[in-house]
Design a protein around this motif. Sequence first.
Motif, PDB file in Angstrom:
ATOM      1  N   VAL A 178      20.933 -16.684 -23.593  1.00 49.95           N
ATOM      2  CA  VAL A 178      21.887 -17.481 -24.371  1.00 49.95           C
ATOM      3  C   VAL A 178      23.084 -17.857 -23.505  1.00 49.95           C
ATOM      4  O   VAL A 178      23.528 -19.011 -23.501  1.00 49.95           O
ATOM      5  N   ARG A 187      22.154 -20.604 -20.941  1.00 44.18           N
ATOM      6  CA  ARG A 187      21.915 -21.909 -21.571  1.00 44.18           C
ATOM      7  C   ARG A 187      23.229 -22.534 -22.040  1.00 44.18           C
ATOM      8  O   ARG A 187      23.371 -23.759 -22.026  1.00 44.18           O
ATOM      9  N   MET A 188      24.172 -21.717 -22.450  1.00 45.16           N
ATOM     10  CA  MET A 188      25.487 -22.242 -22.823  1.00 45.16           C
ATOM     11  C   MET A 188      26.260 -22.683 -21.578  1.00 45.16           C
ATOM     12  O   MET A 188      26.947 -23.694 -21.583  1.00 45.16           O
ATOM     13  N   GLN A 215      25.576 -26.181 -19.975  1.00 44.19           N
ATOM     14  CA  GLN A 215      26.057 -27.339 -20.714  1.00 44.19           C
ATOM     15  C   GLN A 215      27.384 -27.797 -20.127  1.00 44.19           C
ATOM     16  O   GLN A 215      28.096 -27.031 -19.493  1.00 44.19           O
ATOM     17  N   ARG A 221      22.996 -29.198 -25.949  1.00 39.21           N
ATOM     18  CA  ARG A 221      22.042 -28.938 -27.027  1.00 39.21           C
ATOM     19  C   ARG A 221      22.582 -27.991 -28.092  1.00 39.21           C
ATOM     20  O   ARG A 221      22.158 -28.028 -29.222  1.00 39.21           O
ATOM     21  N   TYR A 222      23.492 -27.101 -27.699  1.00 38.11           N
ATOM     22  CA  TYR A 222      23.878 -26.014 -28.594  1.00 38.11           C
ATOM     23  C   TYR A 222      25.371 -26.048 -28.930  1.00 38.11           C
ATOM     24  O   TYR A 222      26.210 -26.299 -28.075  1.00 38.11           O
ATOM     25  N   ASP A 250      23.858 -20.620 -32.450  1.00 34.09           N
ATOM     26  CA  ASP A 250      23.013 -21.805 -32.576  1.00 34.09           C
ATOM     27  C   ASP A 250      21.957 -21.831 -31.476  1.00 34.09           C
ATOM     28  O   ASP A 250      20.795 -22.174 -31.720  1.00 34.09           O
ATOM     29  N   CYS A 251      22.350 -21.443 -30.267  1.00 32.22           N
ATOM     30  CA  CYS A 251      21.413 -21.387 -29.142  1.00 32.22           C
ATOM     31  C   CYS A 251      20.296 -20.390 -29.422  1.00 32.22           C
ATOM     32  O   CYS A 251      19.110 -20.691 -29.209  1.00 32.22           O
ATOM     33  N   GLN A 272      17.997 -21.739 -32.303  1.00 28.97           N
ATOM     34  CA  GLN A 272      17.147 -22.844 -31.844  1.00 28.97           C
ATOM     35  C   GLN A 272      16.047 -22.364 -30.908  1.00 28.97           C
ATOM     36  O   GLN A 272      14.908 -22.842 -30.964  1.00 28.97           O
ATOM     37  N   THR A 273      16.384 -21.416 -30.043  1.00 27.58           N
ATOM     38  CA  THR A 273      15.401 -20.879 -29.106  1.00 27.58           C
ATOM     39  C   THR A 273      14.261 -20.196 -29.848  1.00 27.58           C
ATOM     40  O   THR A 273      13.077 -20.411 -29.544  1.00 27.58           O
ATOM     41  N   THR A 314      16.551 -21.180 -18.114  1.00 29.81           N
ATOM     42  CA  THR A 314      17.185 -22.452 -18.486  1.00 29.81           C
ATOM     43  C   THR A 314      16.233 -23.641 -18.432  1.00 29.81           C
ATOM     44  O   THR A 314      16.626 -24.755 -18.774  1.00 29.81           O
TER      45      THR A 314
END
Length: 304
Positions: free
Chosen positions: A130, A133-134, A137, A148-149, A154-155, A158-159, A244
Motif C-alpha cells: 500500500v 503504491r501510494m 502516485q 489511482r487511489y 482505498d488502495c 481496490q487491490t 507496483t
Amino acid sequence: MGEGLGGYKEYVAGMMAGLATVAVGHPFDTVKVKLQKHNTDVQGLRYKNGLHCASRILQTEGVKGLYSGATSSFLGMAFESSLMFGIYSQAKLFLRGTSPDDGPRPEIIVPSAVFGGAIISFVLCPTELVKCRMQIQGTDSLVPNIRRYNSPLDCAVQTIKKEGVTGIFRGGSATLLRECVGNAVFFTVYEYLRYHIHSKLEDSKLKGGYLVDMGIGVLTGGLGGIACWSAILPLDVAKTIIQTSPDKATERNPLKVLSLIHKRAGIKGCYAGLGPTIVRAFPANAAAIVAWEFSMKILGIKRD
C-alpha cells in the motif's frame, strides 16, 4: 546483552522504535521508491538522482508529497518494529538459555534476527505494498500520471477487489528475503559495535551517561542501518517493482526480476535509490535504536 524477559514492555519499546523510524525516514523512502519505480522501467531514467527527485516532489506536491503513504507506514512500522524488537530480544534470551552473557554471539544473534524478520515479513508485505503504491502516485510531468487511489484504505480495498486477498501479499517472497537478510546484518553490526564501544568505556567516567548512551545508540544504529541497506537494496528494488506493477501476472520471483532489471538498466538499476537509501539509513536507524533503548530504560528493562 540483556537480562530477564521484558514481556509486553519489549514490544512497546519496539513500537516506539518504529514510530521514530517513519518520522525521520519516510521522506527519504518516498524518493527511494520513486527512483526504483521510474528509473528502472523501459523508458529509462526519469530522475537524474535522489536530490533531483526530491526537488521535483517538493515543486509539484510540496512537503506533503514526501509523506505519501505515511499513514500505512506508521501503522505498519509500529506493529512491525514492535514484533521485530520483541521477538528478537526474547529469541536471544531463549537461545542463550543459562549461558553467561559474555558478549555477542553470531549463533544467537543471526537466528534470532532471521526468525524475527521472517515473522514480520507477513505483516510488512501488505502495508509496504500500500505504501509503495501510494508513493509512486504524483503530479510530476516527468513520470506517468499515476493517480489511482484516494487513501491507503482505498488502495488496500481496490487491490483486494481486483487481485483477491492474495494480491495484497504480492511481493511476499521478496519481503521475506529482504527482512531475514537485512535484520541479520543489522543486528550483527549493531550488537558487535555496541559491545566493543561499551567495553572501551568500561572504566571511564563517561559510562552510563545519558548523552553518551544516546551517542552510542546513534552511531551503532546508524552504521547498522547503512550495512543492512547496502546488503539488501537489490531485493528492495525487486520488491518495489513486483508490488507496483499494474499487471497482475507480473513476475514475482525476486531473483528473476533482478535479472530483468540488470538486463534493462545494468547494475545501477539493481541499486536504484541507493543515494536516498543510504542517506536515510543512518538517521532513521539511529532514531530507531535511540528510541528503543530509551524506551527500555523508561520501562525498566535491564540491558547490560
